[in-house]
Design a protein around this motif. Structure first.
Motif, short mmCIF file in Angstrom:
data_model
loop_
_atom_site.label_atom_id
_atom_site.label_comp_id
_atom_site.label_asym_id
_atom_site.label_seq_id
_atom_site.Cartn_x
_atom_site.Cartn_y
_atom_site.Cartn_z
N VAL A 27 0.84 -1.20 0.00
CA VAL A 27 0.00 0.00 0.00
C VAL A 27 0.88 1.25 0.00
O VAL A 27 0.65 2.19 -0.78
N LEU A 28 1.89 1.27 0.85
CA LEU A 28 2.75 2.46 0.96
C LEU A 28 3.49 2.75 -0.35
O LEU A 28 3.65 3.92 -0.72
N ALA A 29 3.93 1.70 -1.03
CA ALA A 29 4.66 1.89 -2.29
C ALA A 29 3.82 2.63 -3.32
O ALA A 29 4.35 3.43 -4.10
N ARG A 30 2.52 2.38 -3.32
CA ARG A 30 1.64 3.08 -4.25
C ARG A 30 1.59 4.58 -3.98
O ARG A 30 1.22 5.37 -4.84
N HIS A 31 1.98 4.96 -2.76
CA HIS A 31 1.96 6.37 -2.37
C HIS A 31 3.36 6.96 -2.26
O HIS A 31 3.53 8.10 -1.83
N GLY A 32 4.37 6.15 -2.60
CA GLY A 32 5.74 6.65 -2.64
C GLY A 32 6.41 6.86 -1.30
O GLY A 32 7.33 7.68 -1.20
N ILE A 33 5.95 6.13 -0.27
CA ILE A 33 6.64 6.26 1.02
C ILE A 33 7.07 4.88 1.51
O ILE A 33 6.53 3.85 1.11
N THR A 34 8.05 4.91 2.41
CA THR A 34 8.61 3.68 2.95
C THR A 34 7.93 3.31 4.27
O THR A 34 7.22 4.12 4.87
N PHE A 35 8.22 2.10 4.72
CA PHE A 35 7.71 1.64 6.00
C PHE A 35 8.20 2.55 7.13
O PHE A 35 7.42 2.97 7.99
N GLN A 36 9.49 2.90 7.12
CA GLN A 36 10.06 3.76 8.16
C GLN A 36 9.40 5.13 8.15
O GLN A 36 9.10 5.69 9.22
N GLN A 37 9.15 5.67 6.97
CA GLN A 37 8.47 6.95 6.87
C GLN A 37 7.04 6.85 7.39
O GLN A 37 6.56 7.76 8.07
N SER A 38 6.39 5.75 7.10
CA SER A 38 5.01 5.55 7.57
C SER A 38 4.94 5.49 9.09
O SER A 38 4.05 6.09 9.69
N VAL A 39 5.86 4.77 9.70
CA VAL A 39 5.88 4.69 11.17
C VAL A 39 6.10 6.07 11.77
O VAL A 39 5.42 6.47 12.73
N THR A 40 7.02 6.83 11.20
CA THR A 40 7.31 8.17 11.69
C THR A 40 6.12 9.09 11.50
O THR A 40 5.74 9.83 12.42
N LEU A 41 5.50 9.02 10.34
CA LEU A 41 4.33 9.85 10.05
C LEU A 41 3.18 9.50 10.99
O LEU A 41 2.48 10.39 11.50
N ARG A 42 2.99 8.22 11.26
CA ARG A 42 1.92 7.78 12.17
C ARG A 42 2.12 8.37 13.56
O ARG A 42 1.19 8.88 14.17
N LEU A 43 3.35 8.31 14.07
CA LEU A 43 3.61 8.84 15.41
C LEU A 43 3.40 10.35 15.45
O LEU A 43 2.87 10.88 16.43
#
Length: 153
Positions: A27-43
């Motif tokens: 899912v994240l790849a479709r939006h151009g972000i990484t897992f690490q970026q997603s965790v950071t953005l979530r927090l």
């Protein structure tokens, strides 16, 4: 023929983790972000306002078991992408674009998560939650002890 469920152990936990992470990363790849970026953005999204940069680094480091330098790089990537913005002397905040991306990716993964957990009794989920929390607590303690000892040669 009856099959016995495997006992929870490192392999079972890893297989579940990587299966779920693969879905999220798709899912994240479709939006151009990484897992690490997603965790950071979530927090940052859950902070409900500006968050101290060092606090965010500590939280992401704790969640991902990543180094602080790597997490600072991830924060800089999110700022460059205008998903986070500097706030005050030493803080960051999620931007409208960051909030929209977080909401969109969360919305895309929610129905998948619901299907995965569908039909698992609440009692089983409670037991699994307690066991995994205890394993995490113990693993964190072991990691802290190893980190204090430093590398062995």
């Amino acid at each position: 023929m009856t099959t016995t469920a495997p006992l929870v152990g490192p392999r079972v936990i890893a297989l579940a983790h990587y299966a779920g992470r693969a879905i999220l990363e798709n899912v994240l790849a479709r939006h151009g972000i990484t897992f690490q970026q997603s965790v950071t953005l979530r927090l940052a999204a859950l902070a409900e306002g500006p968050v101290g940069r060092e606090r965010l680094v500590d939280e992401v480091t704790g969640a991902l078991k990543a180094g602080a330098t790597e997490v600072h790089t991830v924060i800089e990537e999110l700022i460059a992408a205008r998903l986070l913005a500097p706030s005050g002397a030493s803080g960051v905040r999620i931007t409208d674009a960051g909030r929209e991306l977080y909401d969109r990716t969360s919305g895309e993964t929610a129905p998948i998560t619901a299907r995965i957990y569908d039909g698992i009794p609440a009692e089983d989920l409670a037991v699994a939650g307690r066991v995994l929390s205890l394993i995490t607590e113990r693993a964190d303690a072991e990691l802290a002890a190893l980190t204090e000892q430093g590398p062995h040669r």
